[in-house]
Design an enzyme around this catalytic site. Structure first.
Site, short mmCIF file in Angstrom:
data_model
loop_
_atom_site.label_atom_id
_atom_site.label_comp_id
_atom_site.label_asym_id
_atom_site.label_seq_id
_atom_site.Cartn_x
_atom_site.Cartn_y
_atom_site.Cartn_z
NE ARG A 21 9.11 -2.13 1.99
CZ ARG A 21 8.17 -2.20 1.06
NH1 ARG A 21 8.02 -3.27 0.35
NH2 ARG A 21 7.34 -1.18 0.89
CB SER A 137 -10.22 2.07 -7.34
OG SER A 137 -9.20 1.88 -6.41
CB SER A 189 -2.84 2.42 6.38
OG SER A 189 -1.63 2.05 6.91
CB THR A 245 -7.24 -6.89 9.53
OG1 THR A 245 -6.21 -7.84 9.85
CG2 THR A 245 -6.97 -5.63 10.31
CE LYS A 248 -3.48 -3.72 9.13
NZ LYS A 248 -2.11 -4.18 9.00
CB THR A 277 -5.42 -20.95 1.51
OG1 THR A 277 -4.28 -20.78 2.34
CG2 THR A 277 -6.58 -20.18 2.08
CB THR A 278 -4.21 -24.57 5.47
OG1 THR A 278 -3.65 -25.58 4.62
CG2 THR A 278 -4.49 -25.16 6.84
CB THR A 363 4.49 2.13 1.39
OG1 THR A 363 5.19 0.88 1.24
CG2 THR A 363 3.38 1.95 2.38
N1 PLP Z 1 -6.07 -2.97 3.98
C1 PLP Z 1 -5.32 -1.97 4.47
C2 PLP Z 1 -5.79 -0.58 4.29
C3 PLP Z 1 -4.13 -2.25 5.16
O1 PLP Z 1 -3.38 -1.26 5.64
C4 PLP Z 1 -3.74 -3.60 5.31
C5 PLP Z 1 -2.51 -3.98 6.05
O2 PLP Z 1 -1.50 -3.64 6.12
C6 PLP Z 1 -4.54 -4.60 4.76
C7 PLP Z 1 -5.70 -4.25 4.11
C8 PLP Z 1 -4.16 -6.03 4.89
O3 PLP Z 1 -4.53 -6.50 6.16
P1 PLP Z 1 -3.71 -7.70 6.82
O4 PLP Z 1 -2.50 -7.10 7.47
O5 PLP Z 1 -4.66 -8.33 7.78
O6 PLP Z 1 -3.32 -8.62 5.70
#
Ligand code: PLP
Length: 406
Positions: A21, A137, A189, A245, A248, A277-278, A363
Site C-alpha cells: 500500500r 454473517s 462499499s 459513521t 463518510k 478510550t478517550t 479488501t
Molecule cells: N463499515 C463499513 C462497511 C465500512 O466501509 C467502513 C469504513 O471504511 C466502516 C464500517 C468503518 O467506518 P469508519 O471509517 O467510521 O471507521
C-alpha cells in the site's frame, strides 16, 4: 530470531504480489472540493481531482459543519479530556446520541470513536453475552464486523453474499430457542450493491434472530432524513441494531450504533472499544451533529450527487467500461489484476491529475482488483465527461499491458 529481516520478508511479500500500500498525500482545500493539492514524493505540489472520496456530499466543506466545529473549539477547547466514564461526557455527546436515535427512530444511540470500533465493540458484546450465540454473517461483511465477531468467540456461519436462500438454509439448522444474530450491510462499499433487507428481516422474524445492520455507506444518503436503506425501505423497526459513521456522507468522523434502550445500554456497559478510550472531542461532535441535522432537512447535495452518479454510470456504460452495476452511488470499475490496477491509477495521477486509489486483495478478492470510484455532489459535468474519456483511453491502451503481465 532476526526480527527485522522477518518483518522485511513480510513487506517484500506484499511488494511481490503488487499489493504493497502506497499512501497518496493530498491536502483538501476548503471550498475547492473535489480538488486537492497532491504532495508528490519529489516535493512538488499539484492540483488534482479526487475520484475516490467518501465525502460523497461534500459535507466536509459545508459552512454549516465548519462553523459548528469552529464554535465548539472556541467554546470548549480541543480535547474531551477523558473517557466517557471519567470526565469525558459532554452535553454534545448526549445531543449527538439523541440525534442518531431520532435518525433511526430508535430509543437510544451510542457514539464510538469510529465506525470500525462501533462494529467491533457492538457486535463483539452482543454475540459474546448471548449464550451459545450463532452469528450469521454475509461473506462480504466489513473487516470491523469480522473483528467484532471474532472477538466474541461465538460460532460464525457465513452465508453467500446477499443470498437469502443460503441464509435460510443455515438458519434452519439451529433450534428456534438458540440465540442468533444476522449481521449484514446495506450498501456494500466495494461492490456498490444493496442487500435484500426485507428478506433478511423476514427470516430474522421467522427464525427468531436479532438483526445487526451496517449502514455506513448509506446514512445521510438514503431515506427521507438520511436514515439509510432501512429508512428508505420502511424497515427501521425490523432491525434491532443499526450502525453508522460520521466519517463518510456526514464529512466528519466517528461511529455510532442505535437500538432499544436495553441493547444500547448493554453495549455502553460492556464494549471495551467504547469504554477504554478517550471520547470524541467537542469540534468533531459539533460538526457531526450539525451535519446529521442539516442532512435530515436538506436534499440539494443529495440530488446533485444522484444526478452526477447517473451521468457517470451512463458515460461508463456508453464507453463499454466494466463497472459493477449496482443500484447505489458507489461505482467499482474492475481492472482484475493488481499491477495493472496500480499502473492505471499512477497514470491517472501523474498524467491526468486525477486521484483514484487502486483497491486490492484482501479488501477485494484476488482477480477482481478495481478502482472504487465516487461521483460526488461537487463534481462538475466536465469533470465527469473528461474522466470517462480518459478512462476509455487508458483501458484501451492498457488492455495490451494487461495481456502482457498476465
Ligand atoms: N463499515 C463499513 C462497511 C465500512 O466501509 C467502513 C469504513 O471504511 C466502516 C464500517 C468503518 O467506518 P469508519 O471509517 O467510521 O471507521
Amino acid at each position: 530470531m532476526d526480527y527485522e529481516s522477518f518483518f522485511a520478508d513480510k513487506i517484500d511479500a506484499l511488494h511481490n504480489e503488487g499489493r504493497y500500500r502506497v499512501f497518496t498525500p493530498i491536502a483538501r482545500q476548503k471550498g475547492n472540493f473535489p480538488r486537492a493539492l497532491y504532495h508528490s514524493p519529489n516535493g512538488q505540489k499539484k492540483e488534482v481531482t479526487l475520484w475516490c472520496s467518501n465525502d460523497y456530499l461534500g459535507m466536509g466543506q459545508n459552512p454549516v459543519v465548519i462553523n459548528a466545529m469552529h464554535d465548539a473549539i472556541d467554546n470548549y477547547g480541543s480535547g474531551a479530556g477523558g473517557t466517557r466514564n471519567i470526565s469525558g461526557t459532554s452535553p454534545l455527546h448526549e445531543q449527538l446520541e439523541a440525534s442518531v436515535a431520532d435518525l433511526h427512530q430508535k430509543q437510544a444511540g451510542l457514539i464510538f470513536s469510529s465506525g470500525y470500533t462501533a462494529n467491533q465493540g457492538a457486535l463483539g458484546v452482543l454475540a459474546s453475552l448471548l449464550p451459545e450465540c450463532i452469528i450469521f454473517s454475509d461473506e462480504k461483511n466489513h473487516a470491523s464486523m469480522i473483528h467484532g465477531m471474532k472477538d466474541s468467540r461465538a460460532k460464525i456461519e457465513i452465508f453467500k453474499h446477499n443470498d437469502a436462500n443460503h441464509l435460510e438454509n443455515l438458519l434452519k439448522q439451529y433450534p428456534a430457542s438458540q440465540a442468533k444474530i444476522i449481521a449484514f450491510e446495506s450498501v456494500y462499499s466495494m461492490d456498490g450493491d444493496i442487500a435484500p433487507l426485507k428478506e433478511f428481516c423476514d427470516l430474522a422474524e421467522r427464525y427468531n434472530a436479532l438483526t445487526y445492520l451496517d449502514e455506513v455507506h448509506a446514512v445521510g444518503l438514503y431515506g427521507a432524513i438520511g436514515g439509510g436503506i432501512a429508512e428508505q425501505e420502511n424497515l427501521l423497526h425490523h432491525i434491532d441494531v443499526i450502525e453508522g459513521t460520521f466519517g463518510k456522507a456526514y464529512g466528519v468522523m466517528g461511529g455510532f450504533v442505535t437500538g432499544s434502550n436495553i441493547i444500547i445500554d448493554t453495549i455502553r456497559s460492556y464494549a471495551s472499544s467504547f469504554i477504554f478510550t478517550t471520547s470524541l472531542p467537542p469540534a468533531v461532535l459539533a460538526g457531526a451533529l450539525a451535519s446529521v441535522e442539516y442532512l435530515k432537512i436538506s436534499s440539494i447535495e443529495l440530488i446533485r450527487m444522484q444526478s452526477n452518479v447517473m451521468r457517470f454510470k451512463k458515460g461508463l456504460e456508453k464507453a463499454g467500461l466494466p463497472y459493477l452495476q449496482g443500484s447505489s452511488h458507489i461505482v467499482p470499475l474492475i481492472v482484475g489484476e493488481p499491477t495493472c490496477c496500480k499502473l492505471l491509477t499512477d497514470e491517472l495521477l501523474n498524467k491526468y491529475s486525477i486521484y483514484a486509489q487502486p483497491i486490492n486483495y484482501p479488501t477485494v478478492p484476488r482477480g477482481t482488483e478495481r478502482m472504487r470510484l465516487t461521483a460526488t455532489a461537487t463534481h462538475t459535468h466536465d469533470d465527469i465527461d473528461n474522466f470517462v474519456n480518459i478512462l476509455a483511453d487508458l483501458y484501451a491502451e492498457n488492455h495490451i499491458q494487461l495481456a502482457q503481465t498476465a
